[in-house]
Design an enzyme around this catalytic site. Structure first.
Site, PDB file in Angstrom:
ATOM      1  CG  LEU A  83      -1.953  -1.195   1.180  1.00 41.91           C
ATOM      2  CD1 LEU A  83      -2.854  -1.158   2.402  1.00 41.91           C
ATOM      3  CD2 LEU A  83      -2.770  -1.232  -0.101  1.00 41.91           C
ATOM      4  CB  CYS A  84       4.443   1.969  -0.070  1.00 37.70           C
ATOM      5  SG  CYS A  84       4.843   1.668   1.649  1.00 37.70           S
ATOM      6  CG  HIS A  85       1.045   6.661  -2.243  1.00 36.76           C
ATOM      7  ND1 HIS A  85       0.670   6.512  -0.929  1.00 36.76           N
ATOM      8  CD2 HIS A  85      -0.087   6.946  -2.927  1.00 36.76           C
ATOM      9  CE1 HIS A  85      -0.632   6.716  -0.820  1.00 36.76           C
ATOM     10  NE2 HIS A  85      -1.120   6.966  -2.013  1.00 36.76           N
ATOM     11  CG  MET A 125       6.267   2.696   5.002  1.00 38.40           C
ATOM     12  SD  MET A 125       6.466   1.660   6.477  1.00 38.40           S
ATOM     13  CE  MET A 125       6.773   0.068   5.744  1.00 38.40           C
ATOM     14  CD  GLU A 126       9.060   5.326   0.714  1.00 37.39           C
ATOM     15  OE1 GLU A 126       8.164   5.051  -0.098  1.00 37.39           O
ATOM     16  OE2 GLU A 126       8.811   5.786   1.840  1.00 37.39           O
ATOM     17  CG  ASP A 140      23.980 -12.441   0.447  1.00 35.80           C
ATOM     18  OD1 ASP A 140      23.776 -13.680   0.510  1.00 35.80           O
ATOM     19  OD2 ASP A 140      24.390 -11.877  -0.581  1.00 35.80           O
TER      20      ASP A 140
END
Length: 170
Positions: A83-85, A125-126, A140
């Protein structure tokens, strides 16, 4: 009809009045300069940190690759979080700080991501995505020598801009 409690639409903006998930309409919101800073850390054995700092990891420049991975993650957040733009980011900066042996005998690398945009919605969120992917990349690249690494404390440290103003995590 669902029997679960549905919070009011104003409490959780990603749900409509019927409790259905939707992408928030930000068309009427003013475009402002928005900044978010997130941070997190990965703990490891001291010899693993020494390997990273010496630049002798078999896969190459661990922090250089992790920095690029974090930047890429910030740019791809809307493809990962449903739901992120999609946003036009104006700046993404990834910083690392190494910490030698702590009380538990572990070493750590702290990652901080600063993300900026000028737009109608924030970039928390970014910033969070950038930190987590940068830490995953460190894991990793050196997991062959230290599978016991732990990623912790990923959180928003601060955000500025928009209607809700500033937030600084204590």
């Amino acid at each position: 009809m669902s029997t679960r409690n549905v919070p009011p639409a104003t409490a959780l903006t990603h749900f409509d009045a019927q409790g259905q998930a939707h992408m928030v309409d930000v068309a009427a919101k003013a475009a402002t300069h928005r900044i978010a800073v997130a941070g997190g850390r990965i703990t490891m054995r001291p010899e693993t940190l020494a390997l990273i700092e010496a630049g002798t990891a078999r896969k190459g420049d661990v922090l250089g690759v992790a920095r690029i991975a974090g930047i890429m993650a910030a740019k791809k957040t809307s493809e990962l979080i449903p739901l992120c733009h999609p946003l036009a980011l104006t700046r993404v900066a990834i910083d690392f700080e190494a910490n030698s042996v702590d009380a538990a005998g572990d070493s750590a690398i702290f990652c901080t991501a600063t993300v900026e945009t000028v737009g109608p919605t924030g970039v928390e969120m970014e910033a969070l995505s950038a930190v987590q992917v940068a830490l995953l990349t460190i894991y990793d690249m050196v997991k062959a020598v230290d599978r016991g690494m732990t990623m912790t404390d990923v959180r928003v440290l601060q955000k500025h801009g928009g209607k809700s103003g500033s937030f600084v995590n204590p």
